[in-house]
Motif scaffolding. Sequence first.
Motif, short mmCIF file in Angstrom:
data_model
loop_
_atom_site.label_atom_id
_atom_site.label_comp_id
_atom_site.label_asym_id
_atom_site.label_seq_id
_atom_site.Cartn_x
_atom_site.Cartn_y
_atom_site.Cartn_z
N PRO A 159 0.83 -1.21 0.00
CA PRO A 159 0.00 0.00 0.00
C PRO A 159 0.86 1.25 0.00
N PRO A 160 0.41 2.28 -0.71
CA PRO A 160 1.13 3.56 -0.68
C PRO A 160 0.86 4.30 0.62
N ALA A 161 1.68 5.30 0.90
CA ALA A 161 1.48 6.09 2.12
C ALA A 161 0.20 6.91 2.01
N ALA A 162 -0.52 7.02 3.13
CA ALA A 162 -1.77 7.78 3.15
C ALA A 162 -1.48 9.27 3.07
N ALA A 163 -2.35 9.99 2.37
CA ALA A 163 -2.18 11.45 2.21
C ALA A 163 -3.14 12.17 3.16
N GLU A 164 -2.75 13.37 3.59
CA GLU A 164 -3.57 14.16 4.48
C GLU A 164 -3.95 15.48 3.80
N THR A 165 -5.19 15.59 3.39
CA THR A 165 -5.72 16.83 2.81
C THR A 165 -7.14 17.01 3.35
N LEU A 166 -7.66 18.23 3.28
CA LEU A 166 -9.01 18.50 3.77
C LEU A 166 -10.03 17.66 3.00
N LEU A 167 -9.90 17.66 1.68
CA LEU A 167 -10.75 16.84 0.81
C LEU A 167 -9.86 15.82 0.11
N ARG A 168 -10.48 14.73 -0.36
CA ARG A 168 -9.72 13.74 -1.13
C ARG A 168 -10.55 13.34 -2.34
N PHE A 169 -10.12 13.80 -3.50
CA PHE A 169 -10.82 13.57 -4.77
C PHE A 169 -12.30 13.94 -4.68
N PRO A 170 -12.60 15.20 -4.34
CA PRO A 170 -14.01 15.63 -4.32
C PRO A 170 -14.61 15.48 -5.72
N GLY A 171 -15.92 15.19 -5.77
CA GLY A 171 -16.56 14.95 -7.05
C GLY A 171 -17.47 16.08 -7.51
N LYS A 172 -18.52 16.35 -6.72
CA LYS A 172 -19.52 17.36 -7.09
C LYS A 172 -19.76 18.29 -5.90
N ALA A 173 -20.39 19.44 -6.18
CA ALA A 173 -20.66 20.40 -5.11
C ALA A 173 -21.90 21.21 -5.44
N ILE A 174 -22.56 21.72 -4.39
CA ILE A 174 -23.68 22.65 -4.55
C ILE A 174 -23.55 23.75 -3.51
N GLU A 175 -24.24 24.86 -3.76
CA GLU A 175 -24.32 25.93 -2.76
C GLU A 175 -25.56 25.70 -1.92
N LEU A 176 -25.42 25.83 -0.60
CA LEU A 176 -26.54 25.70 0.32
C LEU A 176 -27.20 27.06 0.54
N PRO A 177 -28.41 27.08 1.10
CA PRO A 177 -29.12 28.37 1.29
C PRO A 177 -28.34 29.39 2.10
N ASP A 178 -27.49 28.97 3.03
CA ASP A 178 -26.73 29.91 3.85
C ASP A 178 -25.40 30.33 3.21
N GLY A 179 -25.17 29.91 1.96
CA GLY A 179 -23.94 30.28 1.26
C GLY A 179 -22.81 29.29 1.44
N HIS A 180 -22.97 28.33 2.35
CA HIS A 180 -21.94 27.30 2.49
C HIS A 180 -21.94 26.40 1.25
N LEU A 181 -20.88 25.63 1.10
CA LEU A 181 -20.76 24.68 0.00
C LEU A 181 -20.85 23.27 0.55
N LEU A 182 -21.62 22.43 -0.12
CA LEU A 182 -21.70 21.01 0.24
C LEU A 182 -20.99 20.24 -0.87
N VAL A 183 -19.99 19.44 -0.48
CA VAL A 183 -19.11 18.78 -1.44
C VAL A 183 -19.15 17.27 -1.21
N SER A 184 -19.24 16.51 -2.28
CA SER A 184 -19.11 15.06 -2.15
C SER A 184 -17.63 14.72 -2.12
N ASP A 185 -17.16 14.33 -0.93
CA ASP A 185 -15.75 14.01 -0.72
C ASP A 185 -15.58 12.53 -1.05
N SER A 186 -15.47 12.24 -2.34
CA SER A 186 -15.71 10.89 -2.85
C SER A 186 -14.77 9.84 -2.28
N ALA A 187 -13.47 10.10 -2.26
CA ALA A 187 -12.53 9.09 -1.79
C ALA A 187 -12.59 8.90 -0.28
N ARG A 188 -13.24 9.85 0.41
CA ARG A 188 -13.43 9.70 1.87
C ARG A 188 -14.85 9.24 2.19
#
Length: 591
Positions: A159-188
């Motif tokens: 196995p390769p070494a694990a990587a540390e990032t906030l997101l890992r291969f995010p796929g899609k995203a939408i804006e929520l009513p409060d302006g936040h972003l909802l992201v599908s963090d696919s590999a996580r």
Amino acid sequence: MRAPELRGRGWLNTGGKNLTLADLRGKVVVLDFWTFCCINCLHVLDELRPLEERFGDAVVVIGVHSPKFEHERDPVALAAAVERYGVHHPVVDDGDMHLWQQYAAKAWPTLAVIDPTGYLVASMAGEGHAEGLSRLIEELITKHEADGTLHRGTGPYVPPAAAETLLRFPGKAIELPDGHLLVSDSARHSLAELSADGESLVRRFGSGERGEPFNEPQGLLLLPAEVAARVGYDVLVADTVNHQLRGLHLTTGEITLVAGSGKPWRSAADGPQEALAADLSSPWDLAWFDDKVIIAMAGIHELWWFDPSAGTVGVYAGTTVESLRDGPIPDVWMAQPSGLSVGGDRLWIADSETSALRWIEAGVLHTAVGQGLFDFGHVDGPAKEALLQHPLGVAALPDGSVLVADTYNGAIRRFDPVTDEVSTVDSGLNEPSDIVVTEAGDVIVVESSAHRMTRLAPGVVKTVTGERHRTERPPSVVAPGALSLDVIFTPAPGQKLDTQFGPSTRLEVSASPPELLLDGAGVTTDLSRALVINPSVPKGILQVVAQAATCDVDVEFAACHLTRQDWGVPIVVSPDGPSRLPLILRGVDEN
């Protein structure tokens, strides 16, 4: 026959070692010929996981990555894909298609089985082989354990070494009513709610473990408020690898299963279906159009509809044939639709495998940009001449133009329906997979392989005249005139063809261009077909869809199985060519 030696440009998941067949002697070896753009290949990865776990000390799976797109030839992109899709076995980089030719592969995916003494004993194309492959492996283990030629023990996977990032291969995203972003963090295997700047984590939905409850989620849809109030959830999630749709209540964080049996689609059903009982196939994106949810059903090259209030689903557009054909829906062809966006009366579609931008309006499918399964590149200008490369995302703009996440070109492209021109808005991105246009008019890109959200800075729109590419798969040479097409299928050990509900096999044949075939197009229940090839058409693509239904024998509660493959076979017409074209759906050496 002796299995050809494993030679490639490099290896992944081996700790830097180049493997040979001698290193694998004593194991049952399963070669998985795949390419990371191909949804059917991703299905096979999921089918192989339980077999790897069950037979881990006796079986070694080797991924043979034989690329379709130019971007897939990049070793860095391949390494990212191996991590993205959780490939936990060695992978050989077959960038020059050497192993593809040595093993006579004609379709993605193809599996080849090598016994512990180094002999090639089986080949099978397509998906749905898990049960048959399991039985074949059991037979090989029993035989070679008795012969003393099976050697159990740890395999070559490192196995390769694990990587540390906030997101890992995010796929899609939408804006929520409060302006936040909802992201599908696919590999996580989770959803991440980010602050409006796309950089700070607010909260996370899901355990982060594969399948609990998400498995590589992709598309997200914020339902209209009145619909959300009625059904009890705010966001619909395309839970891609689980083949399901789930609802998310933003206030409570409750996650509810709303569609999909969890079993991958294998055969068509007539009319609307009860959503929770329906078999879906890799739902990749979602849109609210024509007062219903439209699902980009990437796994079977269709669009489906979902009625959240009634709890029903059905086919909206497509026939499961993987190609490009416009016209009135549903009788159209698509190829792995992966991105949806609504602009006015139009539903825009990123049709990834045809590298096309398409749209539906008034019940008719049109193509704005794209020329077919094997033509791609980075070329701007008039839409009929422009080229994309495996786009995964699309976003309609208020002015009527459309932005495209041109994933494998690493670019954001713009199509203007008024001028019918394509331009490049930004480039140098790392596999952009989606685009969010906020209420404030900002454009945010999901830069998937950079593991981040990137705000698109206003800039100068430029025109790119890059290279034109065509997938160079080795073509099959055939003679003009009479051609015998034979799809070879041998039931798996312990199975027989299942005729209890009618014919057990089905064969559908078409061609691009259509005039390539003078006779033999259409659907029959025989896996052999007499075709007539037009001598005045020098080359083209034979599109062949074959399936075979089998059931267990000598079992009290027999299970049924469906094997299916969609081939796009490049052919060259030559007087010296053979008059028979064999395609292996499943073939086993009985000796």
